[in-house]
Design an enzyme around this catalytic site. Structure first.
Site, PDB file in Angstrom:
ATOM      1  N   LYS A  55       0.829  -1.207   0.000  1.00  0.00           N
ATOM      2  CA  LYS A  55       0.000   0.000   0.000  1.00  0.00           C
ATOM      3  C   LYS A  55       0.862   1.255   0.000  1.00  0.00           C
ATOM      4  O   LYS A  55       0.493   2.274  -0.584  1.00  0.00           O
ATOM      5  CB  LYS A  55      -0.946   0.020   1.213  1.00  0.00           C
ATOM      6  CG  LYS A  55      -1.872  -1.187   1.301  1.00  0.00           C
ATOM      7  CD  LYS A  55      -2.553  -1.521  -0.008  1.00  0.00           C
ATOM      8  CE  LYS A  55      -3.222  -2.874   0.023  1.00  0.00           C
ATOM      9  NZ  LYS A  55      -2.306  -4.019  -0.140  1.00  0.00           N
ATOM     10  N   ALA A 184      -4.105 -12.491 -12.480  1.00  0.00           N
ATOM     11  CA  ALA A 184      -4.812 -11.206 -12.463  1.00  0.00           C
ATOM     12  C   ALA A 184      -5.742 -11.115 -11.268  1.00  0.00           C
ATOM     13  O   ALA A 184      -6.842 -10.577 -11.359  1.00  0.00           O
ATOM     14  CB  ALA A 184      -5.601 -11.013 -13.763  1.00  0.00           C
ATOM     15  N   ILE A 187      -3.419  -9.524  -5.792  1.00  0.00           N
ATOM     16  CA  ILE A 187      -1.990  -9.229  -5.669  1.00  0.00           C
ATOM     17  C   ILE A 187      -1.386  -8.859  -7.019  1.00  0.00           C
ATOM     18  O   ILE A 187      -0.631  -7.887  -7.139  1.00  0.00           O
ATOM     19  CB  ILE A 187      -1.251 -10.430  -5.050  1.00  0.00           C
ATOM     20  CG1 ILE A 187      -1.750 -10.674  -3.618  1.00  0.00           C
ATOM     21  CG2 ILE A 187       0.252 -10.196  -5.044  1.00  0.00           C
ATOM     22  CD1 ILE A 187      -1.223 -11.945  -2.988  1.00  0.00           C
ATOM     23  N   ALA A 271       2.048 -14.392  -9.165  1.00  0.00           N
ATOM     24  CA  ALA A 271       1.053 -14.047  -8.146  1.00  0.00           C
ATOM     25  C   ALA A 271      -0.191 -14.895  -8.375  1.00  0.00           C
ATOM     26  O   ALA A 271      -1.252 -14.390  -8.752  1.00  0.00           O
ATOM     27  CB  ALA A 271       0.719 -12.556  -8.215  1.00  0.00           C
ATOM     28  N   ARG A 274      -1.826 -18.086  -2.559  1.00  0.00           N
ATOM     29  CA  ARG A 274      -1.014 -18.359  -1.374  1.00  0.00           C
ATOM     30  C   ARG A 274      -1.417 -19.702  -0.777  1.00  0.00           C
ATOM     31  O   ARG A 274      -2.543 -20.166  -0.972  1.00  0.00           O
ATOM     32  CB  ARG A 274      -1.181 -17.241  -0.335  1.00  0.00           C
ATOM     33  CG  ARG A 274      -0.745 -15.875  -0.858  1.00  0.00           C
ATOM     34  CD  ARG A 274      -0.889 -14.792   0.200  1.00  0.00           C
ATOM     35  NE  ARG A 274      -0.001 -15.020   1.332  1.00  0.00           N
ATOM     36  CZ  ARG A 274       1.275 -14.660   1.369  1.00  0.00           C
ATOM     37  NH1 ARG A 274       1.830 -14.050   0.328  1.00  0.00           N
ATOM     38  NH2 ARG A 274       2.020 -14.892   2.442  1.00  0.00           N
ATOM     39  N   ASP A 314      -5.090 -17.122   7.802  1.00  0.00           N
ATOM     40  CA  ASP A 314      -4.854 -17.737   6.498  1.00  0.00           C
ATOM     41  C   ASP A 314      -4.750 -19.249   6.565  1.00  0.00           C
ATOM     42  O   ASP A 314      -4.873 -19.924   5.538  1.00  0.00           O
ATOM     43  CB  ASP A 314      -3.564 -17.195   5.883  1.00  0.00           C
ATOM     44  CG  ASP A 314      -3.705 -15.776   5.358  1.00  0.00           C
ATOM     45  OD1 ASP A 314      -4.784 -15.186   5.531  1.00  0.00           O
ATOM     46  OD2 ASP A 314      -2.731 -15.265   4.776  1.00  0.00           O
ATOM     47  N   HIS A 446     -22.552  16.658   2.376  1.00  0.00           N
ATOM     48  CA  HIS A 446     -22.387  17.113   0.993  1.00  0.00           C
ATOM     49  C   HIS A 446     -21.344  18.213   0.954  1.00  0.00           C
ATOM     50  O   HIS A 446     -21.362  19.123   1.779  1.00  0.00           O
ATOM     51  CB  HIS A 446     -23.710  17.653   0.455  1.00  0.00           C
ATOM     52  CG  HIS A 446     -23.585  18.238  -0.932  1.00  0.00           C
ATOM     53  ND1 HIS A 446     -23.478  17.447  -2.053  1.00  0.00           N
ATOM     54  CD2 HIS A 446     -23.512  19.527  -1.354  1.00  0.00           C
ATOM     55  CE1 HIS A 446     -23.364  18.222  -3.117  1.00  0.00           C
ATOM     56  NE2 HIS A 446     -23.383  19.488  -2.716  1.00  0.00           N
TER      57      HIS A 446
END
Length: 472
Positions: A55, A184, A187, A271, A274, A314, A446
């Site tokens: 990032k 695609a 990552i 990529a 994982r 994960d 707004h």
């Protein structure tokens, strides 16, 4: 005997450890990664070589791209614009170091003890920790496995100096003239975007015919068009068959609908997903099931078949997302402490941090059709948003899907400025069972880009003000 042993200090592990400590449980966190001086490196993949550094580069590269291509539209002339890649990388590392040292501070504040070493669960209450030639056994009333994941290496593209995984793609010392990306997905698109903005000619090779199959099809179609306009050459339905490095190039062969294709790149990023870090982490005598993909089998509350052993993040089923792992860590900590915590897995948001961002939560249209759910939809383009136009950031739209029978929001999808923040507002609304009408009756400031969510929700019931509505 300590109360809780946590294996892994990534977003799932360190959050679980801190929450356990907050609940009055004596907690030890074991981390295998270490620095050159032998100290544990906290934060896992996300903070060190994943979410945070990517990032940082996405933000820096976007600023460079904007200065080069769009500042003149704002009446800002930039002369002698120059990329200082070492400085950009230095900034990235500074952010990583600040956050990882922050975890050390949080551990100290909450009295979480951290240990460096490789852990293996050898019984319902025992963990063996290996650090070099030293081994010790730690006893705990509960064990939480949060060992994370690692990039998948494929036989046709073995890693070397020019063929790299996502970690290597964050460490280039120069901008590749030609860059290939295999995959695609999230990552691949994020890393491809970084280097395309900095000047690489980027080709993304994707095996699937459908682009972003997990996203709403309407969103995916517009994203593909926009990314192509940005210079990403995305080739769908193409299977990599071989990638070989020479001294300075990677020669690639892949199959497309037109037959065998060849290309060459300065660097190739692989990529393709994982894999859970579950090998050799649980003794086979415990009988805890690990599936063919490496995921540890758990119930809805992340408890394994052994009552005292839990697994989060994960290494278990569900999306490999830091925020999903963190919330699982909190849920498990609270259940160990005797609370009745649970997670709403249907409301885990997904984000692709490209520019514009892509984000969604809940069901998309194809899923609702497959499940036979009668729904209605409303959308609003950022091209009609005053705030987005003022910011010269008006690509994309927001879509809201709601149950046709009771107006309950079933999904929120966004492609455009601050898409992640907009979808997060949708998550909050859905958490409380809101209807599209509820969002439509909520006052939005707004001008803000969030007004696009407001108008999309109103559009569900043909009440949008700033676009035309469907008329019966």
């Amino acid at each position: 005997m300590t109360d809780v042993i946590v294996i892994g200090s990534g977003p799932a592990g360190y959050v679980a450890a801190i929450r356990c400590a907050q609940l009055g449980l004596e907690t030890i966190c074991i981390e295998k990664e270490s620095s050159s001086d032998g100290k544990e490196v906290l934060g896992g993949t996300c903070l060190n070589v994943g979410c945070i550094p990517s990032k940082a580069l996405l933000d820096s590269s976007h600023k460079f791209y904007a200065a080069k291509n769009h500042y003149q539209e704002h009446g800002i002339s930039v002369t002698n614009l120059k990329l200082d890649l070492p400085k950009m990388m230095e900034r990235k590392e500074g952010i990583v170091n600040k956050l990882t040292s922050g975890i050390q501070g949080l551990f100290k504040l909450n009295k979480v003890k951290s240990i460096q070493g490789t852990a293996k669960v050898v019984s319902a209450n025992l963990v063996e920790v290996t650090n070099g030639d030293n081994k010790e056994i730690i006893e705990g009333k509960n064990i939480i496995i949060a060992s994370g994941s690692r990039p998948i290496e494929i036989p046709s593209a073995k890693w070397d100096q020019n063929i790299v995984d996502s970690t290597g793609a964050l460490e280039f010392d120069s901008v590749p003239k030609k860059l290939g990306v295999i995959g695609a997905g999230v990552i691949g698109l994020e890393l491809g975007s970084v280097w395309a903005r900095l000047g690489s000619e980027v080709t993304v090779i994707e095996a699937m015919e459908d682009f972003l199959f997990m996203a709403d099809k309407q969103i995916a179609r517009d994203v593909l068009k926009e990314f192509s306009n940005q210079g990403l050459n995305i080739k769908l339905g193409c299977n990599l068959t071989d990638a070989k490095s020479t001294a300075k190039k990677v020669n690639v062969t892949y199959q497309s609908s037109e037959g065998e294709q060849k290309d060459s790149f300065d660097k190739l990023i692989v990529a393709v997903g994982r894999r859970p870090n579950s090998e050799d982490i649980i003794g086979s005598e415990l009988g805890i099931e690990i599936d063919e993909k490496g995921f540890i089998k758990v119930d809805d509350f992340c408890q394994t078949s052994v009552e005292t052993i839990w697994a989060v993040g994960d290494v278990v089923r569900g999306p490999m997302l830091a925020h999903k792992g963190s919330e699982e860590g909190i849920m498990v900590a609270e259940r160990i402490a005797g609370k009745k915590a649970q997670m709403e897995y249907e409301l885990v948001p997904s984000v692709i941090y490209t520019h514009p961002e892509v984000a969604w939560v809940g069901k998309n249209e194809q899923e609702l059709k497959e499940e036979g759910i009668d729904y209605k939809s409303g959308s609003f383009p950022f091209a009609a948003s005053g705030r987005a136009l003022a910011a010269d950031d008006a690509v994309g739209f927001v879509k809201v899907l709601a149950d046709k029978a009771n107006d309950t929001i079933l999904g929120v999808h966004a492609f455009g400025p601050a898409a992640a923040e907009i979808v997060q507002q949708g998550v909050i609304a859905m958490e409380f069972g809101s209807s599209a009408e509820d969002l439509g009756m909520t006052i939005f400031s707004h001008p803000t880009v969030s007004e696009a969510l407001h108008e999309a929700a109103m559009s569900v019931n043909n009440q949008a003000i700033h676009i035309g509505n469907k008329r019966k």
